[in-house]
Write an enzyme that holds these catalytic residues in place. Sequence first.
Site, short mmCIF file in Angstrom:
data_model
loop_
_atom_site.label_atom_id
_atom_site.label_comp_id
_atom_site.label_asym_id
_atom_site.label_seq_id
_atom_site.Cartn_x
_atom_site.Cartn_y
_atom_site.Cartn_z
N HIS A 1 0.84 -1.20 0.00
CA HIS A 1 0.00 0.00 0.00
C HIS A 1 0.87 1.26 0.00
O HIS A 1 0.67 2.17 -0.82
CB HIS A 1 -0.90 -0.03 1.24
N GLU A 2 1.84 1.31 0.91
CA GLU A 2 2.70 2.49 1.00
C GLU A 2 3.64 2.58 -0.20
O GLU A 2 3.92 3.68 -0.70
CB GLU A 2 3.50 2.47 2.31
N HIS B 1 1.80 4.27 -3.02
CA HIS B 1 1.80 5.73 -2.87
C HIS B 1 3.13 6.31 -3.36
O HIS B 1 3.17 7.27 -4.14
CB HIS B 1 1.63 6.12 -1.39
#
Length: 207
Positions: A28-29, A32
Amino acid sequence: MGLISLLSSDPLAFLIVAAALLLSLAFHEFAHAWTADRLGDPTPRRFGRVTLNPINHLDPIGSLLLLFAPFGFARPVPINPNNLGRWGTLWTAAAGPLSNLLIALVCVGIIAVVPRETLLAGGTLATFLFTVLSVNLGLAIFNLLPIPLLDGSRIVGGLVPSLGRSLSQFEAQPFSFVIVMVFIFLFSDQLGQLIATIRNGLLSVVL
């Protein structure tokens, strides 16, 4: 209760859920960071965040909360909205939940080709697949909630610039993080029920 409650009752389940969370939060990170990097913001790369190494994305407080509380978080990826503009910032925010939905779709694809008897036997493989699927749907839904500091609020802020400015001003306040954490803690049961309802509805459709 957090993950620690599983450790004594079912150590294998603890390991499976912990591994699923660690990998999913890291992806997820990374999503980003990778998106911001590709759209012209060097900030995540400068902080060593364009990586799938989970250690680079762990947050001490967020990890402790995952162990002892009903929620937690990874270390947010630093970005510079001035390098991204309105739409770049929006897509960078959306990349996290979209990455979790991508993992969920991959799990559904694997489940579709795994022999039914293997899934029904409930072995480690089946448990891991269903856990990763459930965790990633939950993460996507949670992060899409329009709560300040979450991806959902930044997506809404990108779509509605006047609201986005207000959200940015709130997030810039020194105690905004504490306020949001207290809000999530106080309403964790209600938020958990909402996420579970949406997740179970999605699971019933895809499975």
